[in-house]
Design an enzyme around this catalytic site. Structure first.
Site, PDB file in Angstrom:
ATOM      1  N   ASP A  73       4.660  -1.908  -0.948  1.00 41.99           N
ATOM      2  CA  ASP A  73       5.063  -1.414  -2.283  1.00 41.99           C
ATOM      3  C   ASP A  73       6.510  -0.918  -2.389  1.00 41.99           C
ATOM      4  OD1 ASP A  73       2.368  -1.884  -2.603  1.00 41.99           O
ATOM      5  OD2 ASP A  73       1.903   0.065  -3.494  1.00 41.99           O
ATOM      6  N   HIS A  99       3.375   2.228 -14.383  1.00 42.58           N
ATOM      7  CA  HIS A  99       4.275   1.723 -13.336  1.00 42.58           C
ATOM      8  C   HIS A  99       3.817   0.347 -12.883  1.00 42.58           C
ATOM      9  CE1 HIS A  99       0.889   3.615 -11.230  1.00 42.58           C
ATOM     10  NE2 HIS A  99       1.071   2.657 -10.332  1.00 42.58           N
ATOM     11  N   LYS A 104      -1.912  -6.225  -5.751  1.00 44.17           N
ATOM     12  CA  LYS A 104      -3.116  -5.380  -5.843  1.00 44.17           C
ATOM     13  C   LYS A 104      -3.106  -4.544  -7.107  1.00 44.17           C
ATOM     14  CE  LYS A 104      -0.880  -1.802  -3.013  1.00 44.17           C
ATOM     15  NZ  LYS A 104      -0.727  -0.706  -3.990  1.00 44.17           N
ATOM     16  N   CYS A 121      -0.150   4.838  -0.632  1.00 41.71           N
ATOM     17  CA  CYS A 121      -0.454   3.435  -0.333  1.00 41.71           C
ATOM     18  C   CYS A 121      -0.228   3.081   1.131  1.00 41.71           C
ATOM     19  CB  CYS A 121       0.328   2.529  -1.274  1.00 41.71           C
ATOM     20  SG  CYS A 121      -0.258   2.694  -2.979  1.00 41.71           S
TER      21      CYS A 121
HETATM   22 ZN   LIG Z   1      -0.473   1.879  -9.157  1.00 42.20          ZN
END
Ligand SMILES: [Zn+2]
Length: 207
Positions: free
Chosen positions: A19, A88, A119, A161
């Site tokens: 991410d 976001h 995802k 994450c």
């Molecule tokens: Zn998210």
């Protein structure tokens, strides 16, 4: 060309970049201070043949929201920054793109295969293992198809994450390491606690 220049026998190692997207870096809608630095450090590392030579597979994950329900705070309500968040990484938006300096280096990697995972399309998804490739292949299936036994995990955010991806990797039986210098988190205390014992308690190495 799985294995690159090295004969590693039955082990295979992947680097999973979690991410590193515009919305999670300075100027983004859910900015994590230090995100741009992490992107720059990772971009430099991918240029280094010695660094890349440790790996048989490169994976990137991206939060990729279409309609993630309660993951986004309702209009007019304040996000709690635990369960609900500002809007976001909307799929296809500029905020969902990987930081260009890093993405350009990912695109230049040819010595090993690159797998891109998305995802969170219709619900919160903190772990890359909840994601799929464009061909709808789940991350764990992709790792297995490439003979991966070990994973190094880096990216944003350490306490969300990165953590969840590492926990799922360890639960799947992969030898899992978080490379802390290539990660940045939201809550400094949570990150310190994870690095001190939280990751180790979950069977995850930190270095
Ligand atoms: Zn998210």
């Amino acid at each position: 060309m799985v294995g690159g220049h090295y004969n590693r026998g039955v082990t295979g190692k992947a680097l999973i970049i979690v991410d590193v997207q515009y919305d999670f870096c300075e100027g983004g809608s859910l900015a994590v201070a230090g995100g741009t630095d992490v992107a720059d450090r990772l971009a430099a590392a991918l240029c280094d043949e010695d660094f890349l030579g440790h790996y048989d597979l490169l994976v990137t994950t991206q939060d990729w929201h279409i309609d993630p329900g309660e993951h986004f705070a309702a209009e007019g309500e304040e996000p709690d920054f635990r369960v609900s968040w500002p809007v976001h990484c909307v799929a296809e938006s500029s905020g969902a793109r990987i930081i260009a300096a890093l993405d350009d280096e990912v695109a230049r990697v040819h010595a090993i295969p690159v797998v891109r995972v998305f995802k969170g399309h219709y619900s919160a998804a903190y772990s890359g293992f909840e994601g799929v490739t464009d061909d709808e292949e789940r991350l764990l299936d992709s790792l297995r198809a490439h003979g991966i036994t070990d994973v190094d995990i880096v990216g944003i955010a350490t306490d969300y994450c990165v953590k969840q991806t590492a926990v799922h990797a360890a639960e799947a039986g992969l030898r899992t390491t978080v490379l802390k210098d290539f990660c940045v988190g939201i809550d400094a205390d949570a990150v310190a606690s994870l690095n001190a014992h939280g990751f180790a308690d979950a069977g995850i190495a930190v270095r």
